[in-house]
Design an enzyme around this catalytic site. Structure first.
Site, PDB file in Angstrom:
ATOM      1  N   LYS A 169       1.086  14.163  21.298  1.00 55.49           N
ATOM      2  CA  LYS A 169       2.178  13.748  22.183  1.00 55.49           C
ATOM      3  C   LYS A 169       1.765  13.918  23.637  1.00 55.49           C
ATOM      4  O   LYS A 169       0.810  14.640  23.930  1.00 55.49           O
ATOM      5  CB  LYS A 169       3.416  14.602  21.888  1.00 55.49           C
ATOM      6  CG  LYS A 169       3.174  16.091  22.111  1.00 55.49           C
ATOM      7  CD  LYS A 169       4.285  16.953  21.553  1.00 55.49           C
ATOM      8  CE  LYS A 169       3.950  18.415  21.773  1.00 55.49           C
ATOM      9  NZ  LYS A 169       4.912  19.302  21.124  1.00 55.49           N
ATOM     10  N   ARG A 181      17.002  23.621  19.126  1.00 59.36           N
ATOM     11  CA  ARG A 181      16.702  22.313  19.716  1.00 59.36           C
ATOM     12  C   ARG A 181      17.182  21.327  18.669  1.00 59.36           C
ATOM     13  O   ARG A 181      18.328  21.416  18.249  1.00 59.36           O
ATOM     14  CB  ARG A 181      15.194  22.219  19.981  1.00 59.36           C
ATOM     15  CG  ARG A 181      14.865  21.547  21.262  1.00 59.36           C
ATOM     16  CD  ARG A 181      13.430  21.788  21.711  1.00 59.36           C
ATOM     17  NE  ARG A 181      12.422  21.424  20.703  1.00 59.36           N
ATOM     18  CZ  ARG A 181      11.111  21.466  20.916  1.00 59.36           C
ATOM     19  NH1 ARG A 181      10.651  21.866  22.095  1.00 59.36           N
ATOM     20  NH2 ARG A 181      10.257  21.127  19.982  1.00 59.36           N
ATOM     21  N   TYR A 211      -0.439  19.083  57.231  1.00 57.38           N
ATOM     22  CA  TYR A 211       0.987  18.921  57.533  1.00 57.38           C
ATOM     23  C   TYR A 211       1.672  20.264  57.785  1.00 57.38           C
ATOM     24  O   TYR A 211       1.326  21.263  57.174  1.00 57.38           O
ATOM     25  CB  TYR A 211       1.707  18.286  56.339  1.00 57.38           C
ATOM     26  CG  TYR A 211       1.420  16.819  56.162  1.00 57.38           C
ATOM     27  CD1 TYR A 211       1.821  15.895  57.118  1.00 57.38           C
ATOM     28  CD2 TYR A 211       0.775  16.375  55.019  1.00 57.38           C
ATOM     29  CE1 TYR A 211       1.571  14.544  56.936  1.00 57.38           C
ATOM     30  CE2 TYR A 211       0.527  15.029  54.829  1.00 57.38           C
ATOM     31  CZ  TYR A 211       0.924  14.117  55.792  1.00 57.38           C
ATOM     32  OH  TYR A 211       0.688  12.791  55.607  1.00 57.38           O
ATOM     33  N   MET A 259      -0.448  14.502  49.641  1.00 59.63           N
ATOM     34  CA  MET A 259      -0.222  13.651  48.464  1.00 59.63           C
ATOM     35  C   MET A 259      -1.542  13.297  47.784  1.00 59.63           C
ATOM     36  O   MET A 259      -1.669  13.384  46.574  1.00 59.63           O
ATOM     37  CB  MET A 259       0.515  12.371  48.885  1.00 59.63           C
ATOM     38  CG  MET A 259       0.925  11.520  47.698  1.00 59.63           C
ATOM     39  SD  MET A 259       1.610   9.949  48.192  1.00 59.63           S
ATOM     40  CE  MET A 259       3.176  10.417  48.888  1.00 59.63           C
TER      41      MET A 259
HETATM   42  C1  LIG Z   1       4.380  20.443  20.657  1.00 52.91           C
HETATM   43  C2  LIG Z   1       4.719  20.899  19.328  1.00 52.91           C
HETATM   44  C3  LIG Z   1       3.819  21.662  18.550  1.00 52.91           C
HETATM   45  C4  LIG Z   1       2.497  22.156  19.077  1.00 52.91           C
HETATM   46  O1  LIG Z   1       2.686  23.286  19.885  1.00 52.91           O
HETATM   47  P1  LIG Z   1       1.453  24.057  20.518  1.00 52.91           P
HETATM   48  O2  LIG Z   1       2.030  25.269  21.106  1.00 52.91           O
HETATM   49  O3  LIG Z   1       0.876  23.164  21.548  1.00 52.91           O
HETATM   50  O4  LIG Z   1       0.509  24.307  19.416  1.00 52.91           O
HETATM   51  C5  LIG Z   1       4.155  21.936  17.251  1.00 52.91           C
HETATM   52  N1  LIG Z   1       5.344  21.541  16.737  1.00 52.91           N
HETATM   53  C6  LIG Z   1       6.249  20.841  17.445  1.00 52.91           C
HETATM   54  C7  LIG Z   1       7.521  20.457  16.819  1.00 52.91           C
HETATM   55  C8  LIG Z   1       5.975  20.504  18.764  1.00 52.91           C
HETATM   56  O5  LIG Z   1       6.862  19.812  19.473  1.00 52.91           O
END
Ligand SMILES: *Cc1c(COP(=O)(O)O)cnc(C)c1O
Length: 827
Positions: free
Chosen positions: A497, A595, A722, A771
């Protein structure tokens, strides 16, 4: 290449032949393979099914059979009736069999065989010896750094009577391995390069490791080493002092050594003086660093001890070039991808590079282009080489071929009308037309003399100098570290992701698919779509599926995380309208993170009963996520989350006809709670180089670098940047780098909070981060415009940078902006 009849091989390895009724009688074997993904020559190939900790070659027999492979060496029972026409040699251990075949090949030849072992420098030494000697003697050598239990036999298999000298590397990581390599290589000369800390973990200590390495030399008549390393000197004397072998020691300290070398630095080069056979010699070397000089010492010692020391060979030292040990993947012009490999250029390494090209361009959308220089491979005529190139072009289905060099030009009639031919790199560059390269994967494969880096620079997309270098070897190494920490049958989902935590989507997914990971997980459906469009076929989970993308997900086999009854109903409706069946879904359970996730066991039960009854969907996995797996203070809570998970998931699983995967561990969880691994885990940040402790020894994957644009003095009383923040009380020297907060280089690093690494030292930021630019205080150094700068990498750790920014490593990685080009490197 070796040629054996299959019966002969069966005899060599003491295997039993089982042949299906209509198989060919005793086929000719011209190549051997251990990797189902890289076989090109199915008709004359013998596949060795090896069993590793994680991989089992026997699982791929069906796939190989489909491809047309018919000859196999196996150590598990095979149902021959499923493979009409196949021939199988049954042995106890197929790796041993592979080594036995190679040993038999080796025994056919009586020319000198050099074996190189030691902790560092093996590959460079081998390459340099080739560079120095290939004009005077016909050499076969291991491709790349093929030096393992499997790499060595694959290298030795290529010995033929066309050669006059063989050079093989031998590397070990476990006790007991060297004897096996020695039996395959049967060296007549050996070099021990040096002894460092690499691969120390499996040995009782340095002594044991050295003793193990020396086993390589049992059959040698001559052993070459540097006696400046006292421990090495003593051990070699103790082991072989009375053996009658010639021990050839070189030294920079001991004038009585067999070869005494005097190095003296002269600006950017080094002068080397030595006496040989009563004659004083002097060489000018284009290197000044200690590692290169040590490698040169070994090269020279071998050349003299083995009798190759002519004036022409001495002169060749002055032209030695650094060896690019890795393959680089970059964005090219016109939507091309550039794969640079200026490593050794021979047929073996060309084959390896073509395999990489194919693995990167599997989707079939992009065409494949090869720009190739003449290959200087001793032992083959120019025509034979050209014919072999032509065969590889066909096997690897190249669409576009550019040949550079007199030999390829001379044999252009072999290649048909489409190919283009140039006498030299200059001729290519003069005629260069960028519009001829479009939507292609381009492999640049040139012998070092052809200086293909000049071609790379015209084909490369011009970005600004700031880049994030992703080391694919380190990534794979990290994957294997986590795998080794788990049970062999535990499946792994890799979280890709957020642009794979900033490191890139498609390239990373391809590398992971090649490593046969079980699942990839993305955050949103579009990320999954991108992977599918790039030809990734590994199962993909979408963590936050959105209703508008359900049909697309069903079409592209993107499997949803189902976290509530509402989402389930909507996805089920989409599944019904698309008339799918048995489509995998993943149920997320709420166990304490608060969550997404089911918390009601009634709702879960209703779904658990409905899904198998209706048959449209299939519960592929149930999972949950730990809220505090990285910190001991939450360990009790983690244990409670696990309990809650078991309680909620058990009835769901019990109702399914299929085996349901259960998973709860993220990276920190894998490291700290291996007991909770169940059937699968989800690896994220650990893969990208960040672990909780050094137990797993994960490696740095990403290096964020830039280049200094300008260096200027700032007088006392002036300010920098700046807001006039960087006040200068004494005269300062300031370097400007082209990276700012728009690149993800956070503004909180301003005014000395952050530091960068230039030429071996950290220097602080001065003034506010802008920037697109930042200023560094380099007072007192001789830092120059054009010098490389590390913002994050080996010298400035991700953790350190995150701490300076006042955030966590995840945010640093995912915040590096897309305009910072990603460059992928692979050894
Ligand atoms: C991002 C995520 C992980 C991985 O977490 P890490 O700490 O990067 O290993 C595992 N499970 C879910 C549901 C996640 O969103």
């Amino acid at each position: 290449m070796a040629n054996f009849r299959l019966n002969e091989i069966a005899g060599l390895i003491g295997g039993t032949i089982h042949a299906a009724t209509d198989s060919i009688n005793d086929p000719l074997i011209q190549s051997i393979s251990i990797d189902s993904r890289t076989i090109a020559d199915v008709n004359s190939c013998l596949f060795f099914a090896l069993r590793g900790v994680r991989h089992n070659g026997h699982q791929y027999l069906g796939e190989l059979y489909q491809k047309g492979v018919r000859c196999f060496v196996v150590s598990e029972p095979i149902r021959l009736d499923q493979f009409p026409g196949a021939i199988v040699i049954q042995v106890d251990d197929s790796q041993v069999a592979l080594q036995q075949v190679a040993a038999a090949v080796r025994s056919q030849f009586s020319y000198p065989v050099l074996a190189i072992t030691g902790s560092n420098g093996k590959t460079i030494l081998k390459e340099w010896l080739y560079d120095l000697l290939h004009e005077s003697v016909k050499i076969i050598r291991s491709p790349k750094s093929y030096n393992s239990q499997v790499g060595v036999p694959l290298s030795v298999w290529n010995m033929t009577d066309k050669f006059e000298l063989a050079i093989f590397e031998a590397g070990i990581s476990l006790p007991g391995e060297m004897e096996k390599l020695a039996a395959v290589i049967q060296p007549t000369i050996g070099i021990l390069t040096n002894l460092g800390e690499a691969h120390q973990e499996n040995f009782a200590g340095k002594d044991q490791k050295l003793a193990e390495k020396l086993k390589l030399f049992t059959s040698c008549q001559t052993i070459i080493y540097c006696n400046d390393q006292k421990a090495v000197h003593q051990k070699i004397q103790a082991a072989f002092g009375q053996s009658g072998k010639q021990l050839f020691a070189w030294s920079t300290a001991d004038e009585k050594a067999d070869l005494f070398l005097r190095f003296s630095r002269e600006g950017a080069s080094t002068q080397l003086q030595f006496n040989w056979q009563g004659k004083a010699q002097q060489l000018q070397l284009p290197f000044t660093d200690a590692a290169s000089l040590e490698n040169i010492g070994h090269c020279l010692a071998f050349i003299l001890a083995a009798g190759y020391g002519t004036d022409a060979v001495f002169a060749a030292f002055e032209k030695l070039q650094a060896v690019a040990m890795r393959l680089e993947l970059k964005q090219g012009i016109n939507n091309c991808v550039l794969i640079n490999d200026y490593y050794n250029s021979d047929i073996n390494s060309l084959t390896i590079a073509l395999q990489f090209l194919r693995s990167q361009s599997l989707s079939g959308k992009q065409s494949r282009c090869l720009i190739l220089s003449d290959i200087a491979q001793s032992g083959f005529s120019g025509k034979e080489l050209a014919e072999e190139v032509k065969r590889l072009l066909d096997v690897y289905e190249l669409d576009h071929f550019v040949a550079i060099g007199p030999n390829l030009c001379q044999h252009r009639q072999l290649f048909g009308g489409q190919a283009k031919f140039f006498q030299s790199t200059e001729a290519f560059l003069t005629a260069f037309d960028s519009s001829e390269f479009r939507n292609e994967h381009i492999l640049l494969k040139g012998a070092r003399d052809f200086r293909f880096e000049r071609i790379a620079s015209v084909l490369q997309k011009k970005y600004h100098q700031t880049q994030l270098e992703i080391n694919l070897n380190a990534l794979v190494e990290n994957l294997n570290r986590y795998r080794a920490h788990l049970r062999p049958d535990t499946k792994i989902t890799i979280m890709v992701k957020a642009f794979s935590y900033g490191s890139g989507t498609v390239e990373i997914a391809r590398a992971l698919e090649f490593q046969q990971v079980d699942y990839l997980a993305v955050a949103v459906a579009d990320e999954g779509l991108e992977l599918r469009q790039a030809g990734i076929s590994t199962p993909i989970i979408v963590m936050n599926p959105e209703e508008h993308s359900f049909e697309m997900m069903l079409e592209y086999r993107l499997e949803p995380n189902i976290y509530s009854t509402q989402v389930f109903e909507k996805f089920d409706r989409a599944a019904r309208s698309m008339a799918v069946s048995d489509f995998p879904i993943h149920l997320k359970l709420e166990t304490g993170m608060h969550r997404l996730g089911f918390s009601s066991s009634d709702e879960l039960e209703a779904i658990a009963i409905r899904v198998p009854r209706e048959g449209r969907l299939r519960i592929q996995s149930v999972f949950s996520h730990l809220a505090g797996s990285d910190s001991p203070e939450h360990d009790d809570f983690t244990a409670r989350q696990y309990k809650r998970f078991m309680k909620l998931s058990t009835p769901v699983i019990a109702n399914q006809p299929n085996k349901v995967l259960r998973h709860i561990l993220n990276s920190a969880g894998i490291e700290r709670f291996t007991d909770y691994q169940m059937e699968m885990v989800r690896l994220g940040i650990g893969l990208y180089g960040l672990a909780q402790s050094d137990r797993l020894q994960v490696e740095t994957v990403a290096r964020w670098t830039t280049v200094i644009s300008q260096v200027k003095p700032v007088a006392e009383g002036e300010t920098v940047g700046y807001g006039r923040k960087g006040e200068v009380s004494n005269p300062r020297q300031v370097a400007i780098i082209p990276v700012g907060y728009a690149d993800g280089y956070d503004r909180r690093l301003s005014n000395g909070v952050g530091k960068v690494w230039i030429a071996g030292k950290q220097y602080p930021i001065i003034g506010n981060i802008c920037m697109d630019m930042s200023m560094i205080d380099v007072t007192g150094s001789n830092v120059q415009a054009g010098d490389p700068v590390e913002l994050m990498g080996e010298n400035i750790s991700l953790n350190e940078l995150a701490a300076w920014m006042g955030t966590i490593p995840y945010e640093v990685l995912t915040g590096i902006s897309q305009r910072v080009r990603r460059v992928y490197v692979q050894e």
